[in-house]
Design an enzyme around this catalytic site. Structure first.
Site, short mmCIF file in Angstrom:
data_model
loop_
_atom_site.label_atom_id
_atom_site.label_comp_id
_atom_site.label_asym_id
_atom_site.label_seq_id
_atom_site.Cartn_x
_atom_site.Cartn_y
_atom_site.Cartn_z
N ASN A 9 0.87 -1.18 0.00
CA ASN A 9 0.00 0.00 0.00
C ASN A 9 0.91 1.23 0.00
OD1 ASN A 9 -1.76 2.08 0.53
ND2 ASN A 9 -2.30 1.39 2.60
N TRP A 10 1.02 1.85 -1.17
CA TRP A 10 1.97 2.97 -1.31
C TRP A 10 1.46 4.25 -0.64
CZ3 TRP A 10 4.55 3.35 -6.83
CH2 TRP A 10 5.09 2.10 -7.19
N LYS A 11 0.18 4.26 -0.28
CA LYS A 11 -0.44 5.47 0.29
C LYS A 11 -0.18 6.66 -0.63
CE LYS A 11 -0.14 3.31 4.75
NZ LYS A 11 -0.25 3.44 6.19
N HIS A 96 -9.62 1.05 4.41
CA HIS A 96 -8.37 1.25 5.17
C HIS A 96 -8.63 2.18 6.35
CE1 HIS A 96 -4.34 2.58 6.19
NE2 HIS A 96 -3.93 1.43 5.66
N GLU A 98 -7.10 4.60 7.46
CA GLU A 98 -6.93 6.04 7.17
C GLU A 98 -8.17 6.59 6.47
OE1 GLU A 98 -3.09 5.55 5.31
OE2 GLU A 98 -2.32 5.00 7.29
N GLU A 168 -5.68 -5.07 10.28
CA GLU A 168 -4.65 -4.07 10.56
C GLU A 168 -5.00 -3.33 11.85
OE1 GLU A 168 -2.50 -2.77 6.73
OE2 GLU A 168 -4.34 -1.60 6.85
N GLY A 174 2.04 2.28 10.77
CA GLY A 174 2.96 3.41 10.63
C GLY A 174 3.60 3.83 11.94
N SER A 214 3.07 -2.12 10.36
CA SER A 214 4.52 -2.15 10.60
C SER A 214 5.17 -3.50 10.26
CB SER A 214 4.84 -1.74 12.04
OG SER A 214 4.39 -0.40 12.27
N GLY A 235 2.81 -1.14 4.34
CA GLY A 235 2.85 0.29 4.03
C GLY A 235 4.29 0.75 3.86
N GLY A 236 4.85 1.33 4.93
CA GLY A 236 6.19 1.93 4.86
C GLY A 236 7.24 1.07 4.17
P1 PGA Z 1 2.59 0.30 7.70
O1 PGA Z 1 1.17 0.50 6.97
O2 PGA Z 1 3.19 -0.96 7.15
O3 PGA Z 1 3.38 1.51 7.33
O4 PGA Z 1 2.30 0.20 9.16
C1 PGA Z 1 0.31 -0.58 6.72
C2 PGA Z 1 -0.97 -0.09 6.10
O5 PGA Z 1 -1.43 1.01 6.45
O6 PGA Z 1 -1.57 -0.78 5.26
#
Ligand code: PGA
Length: 251
Positions: A9-11, A96, A98, A168, A174, A214, A235-236
């Site tokens: 997930n590149w956000k 998600h 967010e 998640e 994050g 994470s 994500g990251g």
């Molecule tokens: P993260 O994000 O790996 O940076 O914690 C995961 C996500 O939001 O899908």
């Protein structure tokens, strides 16, 4: 018997040049012969067309990070399922945390999107998870239960195996704080039990349930080694080819 899926997930990261660079790096490092999971990248919408050209003839699947449930219309700023299909998407992340917290998406809206994605032939990566406060209050299971019951309302037994569920925990996204493999497994098992009550154990056993929050090369193998963890939503660590590849190869 069920597929492991590693999705990135590149956000809201990467312009076109960055996307080309990252995808080229992932392609170069993928060991196709020993690959035993599906790999999906979910770049920002403006990069999807370019990404599609680059992933063609590779094992990498393409996904979007969100969509609206109508096909077209006066919905400024939104993107529809047919539009995503037309640029080569096979997947779409929905619900998600967010989207839920920053953009106020509720279970009912997410449910409409899940139904639309399935009807359009897109695989929804349906995200659920509790906040830190909910975990500390001891309401993790009831929060997850509501998100599943409401978010998957109307999804048929035939379609449930086409859904990827991503658990998640919001407090792990994050933050660098990963759920321990035992904490994650406990909730994954609960999710599968719920799916089993809703659809029967054969169906529930075929649903891919990813962990997200994470995930990094250092913790991927242990998390992915849990019996009910079938992949990761990253994500990251998906923004660098090396770390994304290390997670893929940890499968
Ligand atoms: P993260 O994000 O790996 O940076 O914690 C995961 C996500 O939001 O899908």
């Amino acid at each position: 018997m069920r597929k492991k899926v590693i999705a990135g997930n590149w956000k809201m990261y990467m312009d076109i040049a960055g996307a080309v660079n990252l995808i080229t790096g992932i392609k170069a490092g993928l060991n196709k012969d020993s690959l035993n999971c599906d790999v999906v990248i979910c770049p920002p919408a403006v990069n999807l067309e370019t990404a599609n050209e680059l992933v063609k003839n590779s094992p990498i699947g393409l996904g979007a990070q969100n969509m609206y449930f109508e096909d077209q219309g006066a919905f400024t700023g939104e993107i529809s399922a047919p539009m995503l299909k037309a640029v080569g998407c096979g997947y779409v992340i929905l619900g998600h945390s967010e989207r839920r917290t920053i953009f106020g998406e509720k279970d009912e809206l997410i449910n409409k999107k899940v139904i639309k994605a399935l009807a359009s032939g897109l695989t929804p990566i349906f995200c659920i998870g509790e906040t830190l406060e909910e975990r500390e209050n001891g309401t993790t299971f009831s929060v997850v239960k509501t998100q599943i019951t409401e978010g998957l309302k109307g999804v048929s037994a035939d379609d449930i195996t086409k859904v990827i569920v991503a658990y998640e925990p919001v407090w792990a996204i994050g933050t660098g704080k990963t759920a321990s493999p035992e904490q994650a497994q406990e909730v994954h098992k609960y999710i599968r039990t719920m799916l089993s009550e809703m659809y029967g154990s054969d169906k529930a056993d075929s649903v891919t349930i990813q962990y997200g929050g994470s995930v990094k090369p250092e913790n991927a193998a242990e998390l992915l080694g849990q019996p009910d963890i079938d992949g990761a939503l990253v994500g990251g660590a998906c923004l660098k080819a090396d770390s994304f590849l290390a997670i893929i190869h940890a499968v």
